[in-house]
Scaffold this motif. Structure first.
Motif, PDB file in Angstrom:
ATOM      1  N   THR A 108       4.456  -2.094 -49.424  1.00  0.00           N
ATOM      2  CA  THR A 108       5.386  -2.688 -50.405  1.00  0.00           C
ATOM      3  C   THR A 108       6.791  -2.146 -50.211  1.00  0.00           C
ATOM      4  O   THR A 108       7.735  -2.648 -50.795  1.00  0.00           O
ATOM      5  CB  THR A 108       4.942  -2.328 -51.833  1.00  0.00           C
ATOM      6  N   SER A 109       6.938  -1.078 -49.409  1.00  0.00           N
ATOM      7  CA  SER A 109       8.282  -0.494 -49.272  1.00  0.00           C
ATOM      8  C   SER A 109       9.116  -1.326 -48.296  1.00  0.00           C
ATOM      9  O   SER A 109       8.618  -2.246 -47.660  1.00  0.00           O
ATOM     10  CB  SER A 109       8.159   0.937 -48.760  1.00  0.00           C
ATOM     11  N   ASN A 110      10.401  -0.945 -48.166  1.00  0.00           N
ATOM     12  CA  ASN A 110      11.306  -1.693 -47.288  1.00  0.00           C
ATOM     13  C   ASN A 110      11.455  -0.971 -45.957  1.00  0.00           C
ATOM     14  O   ASN A 110      12.116   0.055 -45.878  1.00  0.00           O
ATOM     15  CB  ASN A 110      12.681  -1.802 -47.944  1.00  0.00           C
ATOM     16  N   TRP A 138      12.558  -0.146 -41.968  1.00  0.00           N
ATOM     17  CA  TRP A 138      13.748  -0.331 -41.123  1.00  0.00           C
ATOM     18  C   TRP A 138      13.457   0.172 -39.712  1.00  0.00           C
ATOM     19  O   TRP A 138      12.509   0.916 -39.497  1.00  0.00           O
ATOM     20  CB  TRP A 138      14.975   0.397 -41.691  1.00  0.00           C
ATOM     21  N   GLN A 193      17.354  -3.419 -41.263  1.00  0.00           N
ATOM     22  CA  GLN A 193      16.282  -3.610 -42.243  1.00  0.00           C
ATOM     23  C   GLN A 193      15.324  -4.688 -41.739  1.00  0.00           C
ATOM     24  O   GLN A 193      15.761  -5.694 -41.182  1.00  0.00           O
ATOM     25  CB  GLN A 193      16.880  -4.064 -43.592  1.00  0.00           C
ATOM     26  N   PRO A 214      12.761  -7.537 -42.820  1.00  0.00           N
ATOM     27  CA  PRO A 214      12.378  -8.268 -44.043  1.00  0.00           C
ATOM     28  C   PRO A 214      10.950  -7.884 -44.446  1.00  0.00           C
ATOM     29  O   PRO A 214      10.114  -7.612 -43.579  1.00  0.00           O
ATOM     30  CB  PRO A 214      12.447  -9.734 -43.604  1.00  0.00           C
ATOM     31  N   LYS A 215      10.672  -7.863 -45.760  1.00  0.00           N
ATOM     32  CA  LYS A 215       9.340  -7.445 -46.245  1.00  0.00           C
ATOM     33  C   LYS A 215       8.247  -8.352 -45.672  1.00  0.00           C
ATOM     34  O   LYS A 215       8.433  -9.556 -45.561  1.00  0.00           O
ATOM     35  CB  LYS A 215       9.304  -7.535 -47.777  1.00  0.00           C
ATOM     36  N   ASN A 216       7.117  -7.723 -45.361  1.00  0.00           N
ATOM     37  CA  ASN A 216       5.941  -8.451 -44.890  1.00  0.00           C
ATOM     38  C   ASN A 216       6.171  -9.250 -43.610  1.00  0.00           C
ATOM     39  O   ASN A 216       5.443 -10.176 -43.296  1.00  0.00           O
ATOM     40  CB  ASN A 216       5.411  -9.409 -45.975  1.00  0.00           C
ATOM     41  N   HIS A 235      10.566   3.889 -43.614  1.00  0.00           N
ATOM     42  CA  HIS A 235      10.683   3.020 -44.792  1.00  0.00           C
ATOM     43  C   HIS A 235      11.168   3.856 -45.973  1.00  0.00           C
ATOM     44  O   HIS A 235      11.272   5.078 -45.877  1.00  0.00           O
ATOM     45  CB  HIS A 235       9.349   2.306 -45.074  1.00  0.00           C
ATOM     46  N   ASP A 236      11.463   3.154 -47.092  1.00  0.00           N
ATOM     47  CA  ASP A 236      12.135   3.863 -48.201  1.00  0.00           C
ATOM     48  C   ASP A 236      11.188   4.368 -49.272  1.00  0.00           C
ATOM     49  O   ASP A 236      11.624   4.779 -50.344  1.00  0.00           O
ATOM     50  CB  ASP A 236      13.196   2.954 -48.817  1.00  0.00           C
TER      51      ASP A 236
END
Length: 1316
Positions: A996-998, A1000, A1014, A1016-1018, A1039-1040
């Motif tokens: 679920t995190s973002n 990079w 970055q 994009p999610k998923n 990731h964050d």
């Protein structure tokens, strides 16, 4: 002894072999020049017109006075000389390259002089010197024939002129298009007045036999074995003067001709000879055995015509064996520049086609796909842009009359070019010749490259030439003025006196003064002005040549050390010549100063260098080749004077130190005459023969001129010498190889890479042209075989070394040279047998044709017909890199979109490099040539690309290059934008593939990094554009930590360069997330190049060794004891691994800088320093999981530091020695800096960073004792641990200290965010 045998005995020592007269044959009358007709036929065939229509009928367009008529050899004396058989066609063609030319009393009829050269099959040369003058036509048949031609011409003109006045001009202009304009043998070049003015005055009536006198050209020619140009010129002009003088010459002309043919010997080496012309004595001198060989053509003229810088550039092109085309209206200028440049090559010799004057009928030789040096006669007023040349990718075009040159793209400069030009200019200046003539050189494709000089500009050029013209003895005007100003200025005089006293010289002023003085005072000594001029020329020639020769003596002073003498005897050497390495190129280059390398690496690949080394090797079995003997003697002498071992690699410029002596040697020789030949005398002629008629060259008496004297003292001398030689030769033949066989071997050995020394000038039937082209085809195939083999051997050699076999011997520079020469070879193959030339690059033009056809087909069929490479899915994951389409057109589009490349030649080279890097060169070219209709449309029947069998072999040789990895595109085009594709492959078997995190990512390579991007999610795949990163080295992935599922288990990251198709795999095999694994939120992954699918089976035996990889998943997991199982290395294995890792880093720094590869891999990849030290620290580590918590090595380091800090505060370390305290502080400082970094790199990441920083700052060996002394070690390590074994630790410290000699730099992706 019969007369003829006397001739044969004496002749090798004779000054001249033949005296020839060419002109009009009054018996056969006016014949159109067949060769010109054949040329028109060939030209029409080239341009795709109907050749038969072009050749039939005479050309009524052209005024009859301007047409080409056939010249004949009217007489030659003697009939034949056995060791130099007379080649009638060649001599006729070169005496009058444009055939006969006619004039009337209204035209200028100045006599002209030119020289030519005939190169025989074995490379030996004969020189011809020609004096052309105009003689009145007395034959009434020829006058009336000319009259008739004029009437037909006028009738034709009237009929075309009737409809409209403009049509005639347009038709005439069209007929002179392209090469016709050069070839149509207009004699305008001979008439300095503008031809249009004189023709308009006669335009009304043309030639009228009742009113005009008709003149026709006649040529007197001497053929000599050695080029005594000045002597021959004087002799022939005196002979002509005797014919035109109002009173008869002292003796019949036969006496003088007989004298020079049979009674004047060649001067012995180092001696001067005086013989007698009709009116004045003539002196010629020959250099001694230790001096530079004879060069009688005035170099000063070549320098004045081109300018010093241009001449040096043309000289460089010649050294690198490019195609050189000289272009001038004046034959003698062509000869002067060609001979001048080849003379300056000493000690090397031009090994390829050499035709300084290319007759019009041989223009198809410009198609030759080999290096050549040719001279082409231009027509007055024709523009360079009209000149259609078959191939220009590798052409150096020299427009002599307009003082400008066009250079091939990107060729290396001559070493120390600026200082070299400076020294040459000073030599010229000291003789009062200005050095700044010549337009700046233009490279191909630069704007405005057609040199149409407007008339006003032309006038100023002419004026400036007059002013700068050293031949008139003028100093350039401004220089005289400067000198006068300097001489009149008292302050300057005082300054100069002062500088002289302090030992500084004002070189330029001295040079000026010397130049002026030379001209004023040299007139003493009783010599005539002409002799003066000649002496001056000879001195200047030798000084200029000495400057060039001394460059080579310095550059190749140690060449002998690198010659590989491997054969036991001459025969075995000759038979294995092709397989042998004769010169250790890599070691030689590694010994040279850096700035010389671009030039030298190209030069040592040339045929002239190979032949030079061959001669050196052969000199151990037979007599040294004369140039080599002189060169070696010079090197030995330089060694005596100057032990230059320390300054070997210095690129500082060494000036020539023997200018004065060399000029003095010539002056002394000319002052004292060693030998005077017999005076011309009356011959035993019949009464009434040889009568004199002013203005007409008489018919000479053949009976007295065809045999020499029988009682000549030096003819006996040479005859006995000859007999001695013959006896000696017979003896050696018995001892040695059979001579014919040896000659055959020698020819083969020397003809490597060169196939035709000299086009056959005489027979020009289509069959001969076909045979010539067949030779070219065979030569190109052989060259391709040699080049690909060399590229493979060098590359394989280097890679074998990386695998640990033997020593490497190719530099990045040398690789670049080899690839550049492959590009050049492909260009030459593609330009062989072209129907019509389009653009400067034949290969690119073919590709564009192909592209246009394919794109048309693509539009017709909506989906693309290009086959996809079958893709093998990995069993364990459904996510993988989508396959890249193999498409020739796509690769072309990549190149077309690169704005950095401006020319077609550049695009073709880039395309070759890209295909080579993608291992598709052979496949692409096969696809290109599979469109046979296109190949047929573009190429003639005899072209290389239409010889099926050779073409197949050629593609096979190129296919062999797929066995090795090249980065020749990525490493050269460093500034272009490249699209990259990134695919992240999670481990599916464990859950949490998607987080679920973002996330990079940041990709880094040898040339830079992409910056943080970055994801994009998923989404597990993305593309980005970025300036070329070079070979990829690391990927930072992180990731964050946001959201509920902030843990991520990644198997690896794949990154692909979408242009070159190189795919890199960055293994990870670990978690990213807080509270899992080592708590890391970002990891630095180390990349490895992936073998493309198709290659795994086919190329396995011969593939490039794999690069070192980043730590594999299994090792990582076992070390961090995620699962207590796994592989545990023994203490011996660990120690070996450390030694190996350090050793690899040491080797890395011993390679030349351009080939080192990635240091990051050696520090952090698989089998790297970090890995080995991790294993060392893990040995005997109590990593028991207390309450399920894993303990890491970093925990031990942190505890040790905490202990030291508290001990320090309590004062326990006060009594320790000062340096230890400092080391302790540094360790604490580094560890706190790593812990306080904003990056979440996890505990293993922190340990990796500590090792890298410690290695960089040379602190590791000092830190180890601190960690070992620390009491914490007892709690955390077993007794058997390596870290607790004193001797092992001491040994480890010793090994790590060896890294202190090298400047280790760390990639920014490793040390980002560390503040020390």
């Amino acid at each position: 002894m019969s007369g003829s045998s006397a001739v044969s005995g004496a002749a090798p020592c004779r000054f001249a072999h033949y005296f020839v007269i060419c002109g009009i044959d009054t018996e056969t009358g006016l014949e159109p020049d067949e060769l010109a007709a054949l040329h028109q036929w060939l030209e029409a065939d080239r341009q795709g017109r109907d050749p038969d229509a072009a050749a039939t009928g005479e050309n009524f367009e052209q005024s009859p006075l301007k047409r080409t008529f056939k010249s004949k050899v009217l007489a030659r004396y003697p009939e034949n000389v056995e060791w130099n058989p007379f080649d009638q066609d060649a001599v006729n063609m070169l005496c009058m390259p444009k055939g006969l030319s006619f004039r009337t009393q209204a035209d200028q009829r100045e006599p002209r002089f030119h020289s030519f050269i005939i190169t025989k099959e074995d490379g030996s040369r004969t020189y011809g010197f020609v004096h052309t003058f105009y003689e009145e036509v007395t034959s009434p048949q020829i006058c009336s024939a000319m009259q008739t031609l004029y009437q037909m011409h006028n009738a034709e003109h009237a009929s075309t002129n009737a409809p409209s006045s403009s049509s005639s001009s347009s038709s005439s202009s069209s007929s002179s298009s392209s090469m016709d304009s050069l070839a149509s043998s207009l004699d305008e070049a001979d008439s300095p007045t503008s031809s249009s003015a004189s023709s308009s005055s006669r335009a009304t009536g043309g030639y009228d036999s009742s009113r005009d006198t008709l003149y026709v050209s006649k040529a007197l020619c001497l053929i000599t074995p050695i080029p005594f140009m000045h002597a021959c010129r004087h002799f022939l002009s005196q002979l002509h003067r005797a014919v035109t003088a109002p009173t008869a010459p002292p003796l019949p002309l036969e006496s003088y001709v007989h004298n020079i043919l049979y009674e004047v010997p060649l001067p012995a080496p180092g001696r001067t000879l005086k013989f007698h012309g009709v009116y004045e004595p003539i002196v010629c001198q020959r250099p001694g055995l230790g001096e530079l060989p004879l060069a009688d053509f005035p170099l000063a003229e070549a320098f004045t015509l081109l300018g010093v810088e241009n001449l040096v550039q043309v000289f460089t092109c010649t050294l690198l064996e490019m195609q050189i085309l000289l272009y001038s209206q004046d034959y003698q200028r062509l000869m002067t520049v060609a001979e001048g440049i080849t003379t300056l090559l000493f000690p090397f010799q031009w090994q390829h086609v050499y035709v300084p004057i290319l007759p019009a009928s041989l223009l198809h030789f410009l198609d030759a796909p080999v290096p050549y040096l040719m001279g082409l006669q231009s027509k007055e007023g024709t523009d360079r842009s009209k000149l259609e040349l078959p191939q220009e990718a590798n052409l150096c075009f020299v427009d002599i009359d307009n003082h400008y040159i066009e250079l091939p793209e990107d060729f290396p400069h001559f070493p120390n070019k600026t200082e070299f030009i400076q020294e040459l200019s000073e030599v010229l200046l000291s003789f009062g010749i200005s050095a700044n003539a010549g337009a700046p050189p233009r490279t191909r494709g630069s704007p405005g490259s057609n040199p149409s000089t407007p008339s006003r500009e032309r006038k100023t050029v002419a004026l400036r030439q007059l002013e700068d013209d050293g031949r008139n003895g003028n100093l350039a005007g401004e220089e005289l003025a400067v000198l006068e100003l300097l001489q009149g200025n008292a302050t300057l005089e005082r300054l100069q006196a002062l500088t002289k006293r302090t030992g500084v010289t004002v070189a330029r002023v001295d040079a000026l003064r010397a130049g002026v003085k030379a001209q004023v005072t040299d007139r003493q000594g009783g010599r005539t002005a002409a002799e003066e001029e000649e002496l001056r020329n000879a001195k200047l020639n030798v000084q200029l040549r000495e400057v060039f020769a001394s460059r080579f003596t310095t550059m190749f002073a140690d060449y002998e050390a690198f010659v590989i003498q491997s054969a036991p005897d001459l025969e075995s050497w000759l038979t294995n010549r092709e397989q042998m390495h004769n010169f250790d190129k890599a070691s030689f280059l590694s010994d040279q100063p850096e700035p010389y390398l671009p030039f030298l690496s190209h030069f040592i690949e040339t045929q002239m260098f190979a032949t030079f080394i061959d001669n050196k090797i052969m000199s151990q079995w037979e007599e040294k080749e004369p140039l080599l003997r002189v060169f070696d003697a010079r090197i030995d002498k330089a060694r005596l004077y100057n032990v230059r071992a320390p300054s070997l690699r210095s690129s500082s410029y060494q000036r020539c130190s023997i200018l004065k002596e060399s000029a003095q040697a010539i002056e002394q020789r000319l002052m004292k005459i060693d030998h005077t030949a017999i005076h011309p005398h009356l011959l035993d002629m019949k009464i009434g023969q040889g009568k004199y008629e002013q203005g007409f060259f008489p018919k000479l008496q053949a009976d007295v001129l065809n045999t020499g004297p029988t009682n000549n003292k030096w003819s006996h001398r040479t005859a006995t010498a000859q007999r001695r030689k013959d006896r000696h030769r017979q003896q050696t033949e018995h001892l040695n190889l059979d001579n014919d066989l040896k000659e055959k071997y020698m020819q083969e050995a020397r003809s490597l890479g060169k196939n035709l020394r000299q086009p056959k000038l005489s027979d020009l039937s289509p069959a001969v042209i076909a045979q010539t082209n067949w030779k070219f085809v065979e030569g190109l195939l052989k060259e391709c075989r040699m080049k690909t083999k060399r590229m493979l051997v060098e590359k394989m050699g280097r890679e074998a070394v990386e695998l640990g076999h033997g020593e490497a011997n190719i530099t990045g520079l040398e690789e670049n040279t080899l690839i550049a020469s492959l590009c050049d070879l492909l260009e030459r193959i593609w330009s062989h047998g072209l129907q019509v030339k389009q653009g400067k690059s034949a290969l690119w033009s073919h590709l564009l044709h192909y592209q246009a056809r394919e794109e048309k087909l693509e539009q017709q069929q909506t989906e693309s017909p290009v086959s996809h490479v079958p893709e093998r899915r990995k069993s364990d994951s459904s996510i993988s890199m989508p396959s890249l389409r193999v498409s020739l057109i796509q690769d072309m589009r990549h190149i077309q979109s690169m704005s950095e490349i401006k020319t077609d030649v550049g695009r073709a080279r880039a395309w070759i490099r890209l295909s080579l890097e993608k291992k598709l060169l052979s496949q692409h070219l096969k696809q290109l040539l599979s469109r046979q209709a296109l190949t047929k449309k573009l190429y003639k029947r005899y072209a290389f690309l239409r010889c099926e069998e050779e073409k197949e072999q050629f593609l096979f040789h190129l296919l062999s290059l797929n066995a090795v990895d090249y980065f020749c595109f990525t490493s050269v085009f460093t500034t272009i934008m490249i699209p990259y594709r990134v695919v992240i492959i999670p481990i599916k078997k464990l859950s949490n593939a998607m987080t679920t995190s973002n996330p990079w990512v940041c990709v880094s390579g040898e040339l830079g990094d992409s910056g943080i991007m970055q994801i994009p999610k998923n989404v597990l795949e993305m593309t980005f554009d970025c300036q070329n990163l070079g070979k990829l080295t690391t990927v930072q992935l992180g990731h964050d930590n946001a959201g509920l599922l902030a843990k991520w288990l990644v198997d690896c990251v794949m990154v692909r360069n979408e242009i070159t198709g190189h795919t890199y795999r960055f293994p990870c095999g670990r978690w990213l997330g807080k509270g899992v694994d080592d708590g890391s939120l970002e990891r630095v992954l180390i990349g490895e190049l992936v073998v493309p699918n198709g290659e795994e089976d086919s190329g396995r035996g011969c593939r490039t060794p794999p690069l070192q990889r980043s730590p594999s998943q299994i090792r990582r997991i076992s070390i961090t004891s995620l699962s207590g199982r796994g592989y545990k290395p023994t203490s011996a294995q660990i120690q070996e691994a450390i030694g190996e890792a350090v050793n690899n880093i040491v080797k890395h720094f011993h390679k030349p800088e351009k080939e080192r590869g990635s240091l990051t891999v050696l520090l952090c990849g698989e089998n790297s320093l970090v890995t080995a030290l991790e294993q060392f620290f893990h040995h005997g580590f109590k990593s028991a999981r207390l309450f399920q918590k894993t303990v890491f090595v970093w925990d031990f380091v942190e505890k040790a530091v905490a202990y030291m800090e508290s001990a320090d505060q309590m004062g326990d370390l006060q009594e320790t020695t000062e340096p230890l305290g400092m080391t302790c502080q540094s360790l604490c400082h580094y560890i706190n800096a790593i812990n306080s970094t904003p990056r979440n790199i996890g505990k293993d990441g922190k340990f990796q960073l500590l090792v890298c920083l410690g290695a960089r700052d040379r602190l590791l060996p000092q830190w180890l004792p601190l960690l070992v002394e620390c009491p914490v070690i007892l709690r955390m390590y077993e007794d058997t641990a390596l870290l607790r074994d004193r001797t092992t630790v001491t040994a480890l410290i010793g090994v790590l200290e060896t890294l202190h000699d090298f400047p280790i730099t760390l990639e920014s992706s490793l040390v980002k965010g560390i503040d020390l």
